[in-house]
Write an enzyme that holds these catalytic residues in place. Structure first.
Site, PDB file in Angstrom:
ATOM      1  N   PRO B 282     -14.039   7.028   1.888  1.00 21.99           N
ATOM      2  CA  PRO B 282     -13.843   8.226   1.060  1.00 21.99           C
ATOM      3  C   PRO B 282     -13.287   7.808  -0.307  1.00 21.99           C
ATOM      4  O   PRO B 282     -12.177   7.288  -0.398  1.00 21.99           O
ATOM      5  CB  PRO B 282     -12.804   9.036   1.841  1.00 21.99           C
ATOM      6  N   VAL B 284     -11.931   8.162  -4.162  1.00 24.21           N
ATOM      7  CA  VAL B 284     -11.245   9.023  -5.123  1.00 24.21           C
ATOM      8  C   VAL B 284     -11.296   8.286  -6.454  1.00 24.21           C
ATOM      9  O   VAL B 284     -11.153   7.065  -6.473  1.00 24.21           O
ATOM     10  CB  VAL B 284      -9.772   9.247  -4.729  1.00 24.21           C
ATOM     11  N   ASP B 456     -10.226   3.580  -2.150  1.00 24.68           N
ATOM     12  CA  ASP B 456     -10.502   4.033  -0.784  1.00 24.68           C
ATOM     13  C   ASP B 456      -9.313   4.863  -0.311  1.00 24.68           C
ATOM     14  O   ASP B 456      -8.228   4.340  -0.081  1.00 24.68           O
ATOM     15  CB  ASP B 456     -10.705   2.788   0.101  1.00 24.68           C
ATOM     16  N   HIS B 457      -9.539   6.160  -0.174  1.00 22.39           N
ATOM     17  CA  HIS B 457      -8.422   7.061   0.116  1.00 22.39           C
ATOM     18  C   HIS B 457      -7.886   6.897   1.542  1.00 22.39           C
ATOM     19  O   HIS B 457      -6.836   7.436   1.883  1.00 22.39           O
ATOM     20  CB  HIS B 457      -8.856   8.513  -0.122  1.00 22.39           C
ATOM     21  N   ARG B 458      -8.594   6.145   2.366  1.00 17.81           N
ATOM     22  CA  ARG B 458      -8.054   5.883   3.711  1.00 17.81           C
ATOM     23  C   ARG B 458      -6.817   4.988   3.606  1.00 17.81           C
ATOM     24  O   ARG B 458      -5.900   5.078   4.414  1.00 17.81           O
ATOM     25  CB  ARG B 458      -9.098   5.180   4.587  1.00 17.81           C
TER      26      ARG B 458
END
Lengths: 391, 487
Positions: B282, B284, B456-458
């Site tokens: 995901p 951002v 990587d928003h994780r």
């Protein structure tokens, strides 16, 4: 070239050895002919052995002729593979001097165990250069008589021949064929990659412990297919010998004279019962590992160019010209001979007959076997079951 | 033996089935010597030059550059005795009938080339030592005592094997399995046309009815070429490719105004990586606009130093340094999402996205965090030059941990980059422009750029991502102060 004894003198005089920077560390390297074609009179090895050669003009020209012929025939074989006439070819390009130098150093009674790249040694042993092409064309298994030419079959398995050679050499000792000038010595060829094989290390142990009349001749061409030397060793390869208890030496593998001198000395030590030694011929594989390989994927052009400047044939030619040992007429004649022989080689390869399928049963046992006869009969019957079969 | 000989593409590795023509080194009409390099072919294993098998004159070239050719297919015809006057017979058509030609014709070509005087059904072409496809449609030689599928051949034409039973075969339909079972006949009513799944897909895409085609491939199967021809409205008969080459690379020039480019090589890899990354991590993206005037002046001063005179100094160098210093303050951004765990690395292999003739590649500077500024500058220069020369090795492209994409060189302000797979942050560096900017309370022309950071928003929360980007910006706004403060 005369197969006599061009003097390799071995006086035990200690001197500061010449050294040359190598890829790993700064090891000594025996060199008698510089890349520029300058002769070095003599070199003293780390153990005090003095290496020098003293050839007649005719013999120097003979070395040059061998180098050129071997390269030309090799190039022809590569072209034949590209044209679909050979299944595979392992080119020796760049390693001519290591092979011709060591091959010419062998005496008639000495036995050689090659890998699959020793076309130059094979040539020096007097074997028809067509022989390995039958193997790589897939129409026979090699075809020369190892006992007649004192040159074993090509070995594809990496390093396996070092054990075969060591066993053979132990046999030579048991037959009492060492200890004199007429003694027999055994040489095993292998590459830098093979030094990581268990077989090669076992061979070192056996040869050392049994004081076998062995010369381990490692052509360090810097790459085990795509793996560079630094993935094989942290120390120069020749220094490994010390750990096994026999001498090791590094020679400029692109210098045919030094390769000759060092090999001749090691062989003579072996034949006199002085035990094994390891020679690391420091060279470079200018071509691909085999025709199935693309070296541009793992090495850079500037490295190849640097080695191009150390070409074994160019330095020999420069030497012959500078010393006025050979003239343009000679070089043209050698080129002409090389061209003629390569054309002849090509013609004979194209005419090689396809073997009968049942011929695979022919040489399983020297005197045949009922079981193999039965299998041959079954196979023939099977072939005859096809339409239009002439079998 | 004909004086015009055709050369079939050999198996250049061990067990390869095809090769791509990279470039022709000779053209029709050239006089060539034995072993002169004639063509460069790339296989799955290597790109190699093939030397001419015969001396003579190039009579025809059967495949254009870029074509993928099956092993055993003729690629060039050479007149081996060009001084003997004009050719009496028309040139052989074996090669001209394309890779998908009726198999019998290829066998004929091989027979005419004089290397296989006893060419007969079921033999491999002799140029292929031990490998390669068979030259005829028959997969196996028929066993004795088994009823032949076709009526017995007259024995008078042994060197000319019948390629495929002709559609109006005299065999009665009532003979059952011999037609429906072996599927030799192409357009026979009710029989499913023979075609490989990708060809079926192509036919579907192009709106071609397979049952209406006569196949030209082995066993009467329908080839890609048959479908294309049907789609372009051309007659389905085999048209010599040699003439097609003269008029243009594709047979359907002028019919379609779309170009079909095979997806392969760097493009294919890029597409796979981008899709994989875009749909698993995901993303951002945050932006920061920075006044780089001070930094640009610092660069000028650096260039004037004697020991830096030979060094290529670009704003990218400062951005790289900024990223490396910021990573040291926020190690978490230099990490990989590995499913059950997060792998945080204490080394930075700094990737630099580079546009090359081959497409986008991302070589990286190994362990860039340990380099001095000077070493970093040299590494970046090396890396870019190697990439531009197309010589980047696979090792240089693997193992990247964090990437900079310098879109500024294309004159754009910023972007929302997609993460290279396995990386957690990528920085887009836009153009540095003179812009009106409030500086010490007044509007001044200043050198300004916009940074775009995707992460990587994780792994990276908005706070961490923002701090990281802010640090990069701080460095670029005042490199000297940042260096003093952080190192």
């Amino acid at each position: 070239m005369a197969k006599g004894d061009p003097g390799v003198s071995t006086r035990g005089r200690r001197a500061v050895p010449r050294s040359r920077k190598g890829a790993t560390g700064d090891p000594e390297l025996v060199q008698l002919l510089t890349p520029e074609g300058e002769r070095i009179e003599s070199v003293t090895g780390p153990d005090g052995t003095e290496y020098r050669v003293d050839f007649t003009d005719e013999e120097y020209r003979g070395f040059y002729r061998d180098l050129v012929l071997v390269r030309k025939l090799d190039a022809e074989a590569t072209a034949l593979q590209r044209q679909g006439e050979l299944g595979l070819w392992a080119s020796l390009l760049g390693q001519e001097a290591a092979q011709v130098g060591s091959g010419r150093a062998l005496r008639t009674q000495d036995m050689a165990f090659p890998t699959y790249r020793e076309h130059g040694v094979l040539y020096c042993r007097g074997i028809d250069p067509i022989m390995p092409l039958g193997l790589f064309r897939g129409v026979d298994q090699g075809g020369w008589d190892p006992n007649e030419f004192k040159f074993n079959m090509y070995t594809i398995v990496i390093g396996a021949q070092t054990l075969h050679a060591t066993g053979y050499a132990m046999g030579v000792t048991m037959d009492g064929k060492t200890g004199t000038d007429e003694g027999e010595a055994v040489i095993a060829y292998f590459g830098d990659g093979a030094t990581s094989q268990g077989d090669v290390n076992e061979a070192f142990v056996w040869a050392s412990v049994f004081n076998a009349p062995m010369v381990f001749f490692c052509q360090n061409n810097q790459y085990a297919i795509s793996e560079p030397l630094e993935r094989q060793t942290r120390i120069p390869l020749y220094r490994r010998a010390a750990g096994f208890g026999f001498p090791g030496i590094r020679v400029d593998g692109n210098d045919v004279l030094a390769s000759y001198a060092v090999t001749r000395h090691a062989l003579d030590n072996a034949r006199h019962g002085q035990g094994p030694s390891l020679i690391e011929a420091y060279t470079y594989r200018m071509g691909a590992h085999t025709t199935s390989d693309d070296p541009t994927r793992y090495r850079i052009a500037s490295e190849v160019e640097a080695w191009q400047a150390k070409d074994p044939i160019a330095r020999m030619k420069a030497f012959l010209v500078k010393q006025k040992i050979a003239d343009d007429g000679f070089f043209a004649e050698v080129d002409e001979q090389a061209k003629r022989e390569s054309v002849h080689l090509r013609e004979r390869v194209l005419e090689m007959p396809n073997p009968e399928p049942s011929s695979m049963f022919d040489h399983v046992y020297p005197n045949g076997s009922p079981l193999v006869d039965q299998q041959r009969a079954q196979f023939t019957q099977y072939l005859e079951s096809f339409e239009g079969s002439a079998h | 033996m004909s004086r015009v000989k055709e050369f079939n593409l050999p198996d250049l590795g061990e067990g390869l089935t095809e090769g791509e023509i990279l470039s022709w080194l000779v053209k029709v009409g050239d006089t060539i010597e034995l072993n002169q390099p004639i063509v460069e072919v790339e296989t799955a294993k290597a790109a190699v030059e093939i030397p001419a098998k015969w001396a003579g004159r190039v009579q025809s070239i059967f495949h254009a550059e870029g074509a993928t050719v099956e092993v055993g297919t003729p690629i060039i015809a050479i007149d081996t005795d060009p001084t003997a006057g004009p050719l009496e017979t028309p040139e052989p058509t074996g090669g001209a009938a394309k890779g998908s030609s009726a198999a019998g014709e290829v066998a004929k070509g091989a027979a005419e080339s004089g290397q296989n005087d006893d060419a007969e059904s079921g033999k491999r072409t002799p140029v292929l030592v031990g490998y390669g496809p068979r030259t005829t449609a028959a997969k196996r030689r028929p066993r004795k005592g088994v009823a032949p599928a076709a009526p017995a051949q007259p024995t008078a034409v042994p060197t000319q094997p019948a390629p495929v039973p002709a559609p109006p075969a005299p065999a009665p339909v009532a003979s059952g399995p011999s037609t429906a079972g072996n599927g030799h006949s192409g357009p026979a009513g009710g029989t499913r046309a023979l075609a490989k799944p990708p060809v079926r897909k192509l036919a579907k895409d192009l709106g071609v009815d397979l049952t209406a085609l006569t196949g030209s491939g082995p066993l009467g199967s329908i080839s890609r070429e048959d479908v294309r021809q049907a789609a372009s409205g051309a007659p389905a008969t085999a048209e010599p490719l040699a003439t097609a080459l003269v008029s243009g690379p594709a047979a359907n020039v002028g019919v379609h105004r779309e170009q079909r480019i095979p997806v392969k090589g760097v493009r294919k890899l890029t597409a796979e990586n981008m899709s994989r990354s875009a749909f698993t991590a995901p993303h951002v993206t945050e932006f920061l606009t920075v006044d780089m005037t001070r930094a640009m002046k610092a660069l000028d001063r650096l260039r004037q130093r004697r020991e830096w005179r030979e060094v290529r100094v670009s704003p990218l160098l400062l951005v790289a340094k900024a990223v490396l210093l910021a990573v040291r303050r926020h190690p978490m951004v230099n990490s990989t999402w590995a499913g059950e765990e997060i792998v945080v690395k204490d080394y930075v292999n700094l990737g630099i996205a580079a546009a090359t003739e081959r497409g986008l590649i991302v070589p990286n500077v190994k362990d860039a965090g340990r380099l001095t500024l000077r070493e970093l500058a040299d590494s970046l220069t090396d890396l870019v030059q190697t990439a531009k020369a197309g010589k980047t090795s696979p090792a240089d492209m693997s193992g990247g941990t964090l990437t900079i994409t310098n879109v500024g060189v294309f004159g754009v302000d910023t972007g929302t980059p997609i993460l290279p797979p396995g990386e957690s942050a990528i920085l887009a560096f836009g153009a540095v422009r003179k812009m009106p900017w409030v500086h010490k309370g007044k509007v001044r022309p200043r050198q300004v750029t916009t940074l775009g950071l995707s992460f990587d928003h994780r792994i990276i929360d908005g706070e961490l991502g923002s701090r990281f980007l802010r640090d990069i910006g701080d460095f670029l706004a005042d490199p000297e102060a940042a260096l003093l403060a952080w190192t």
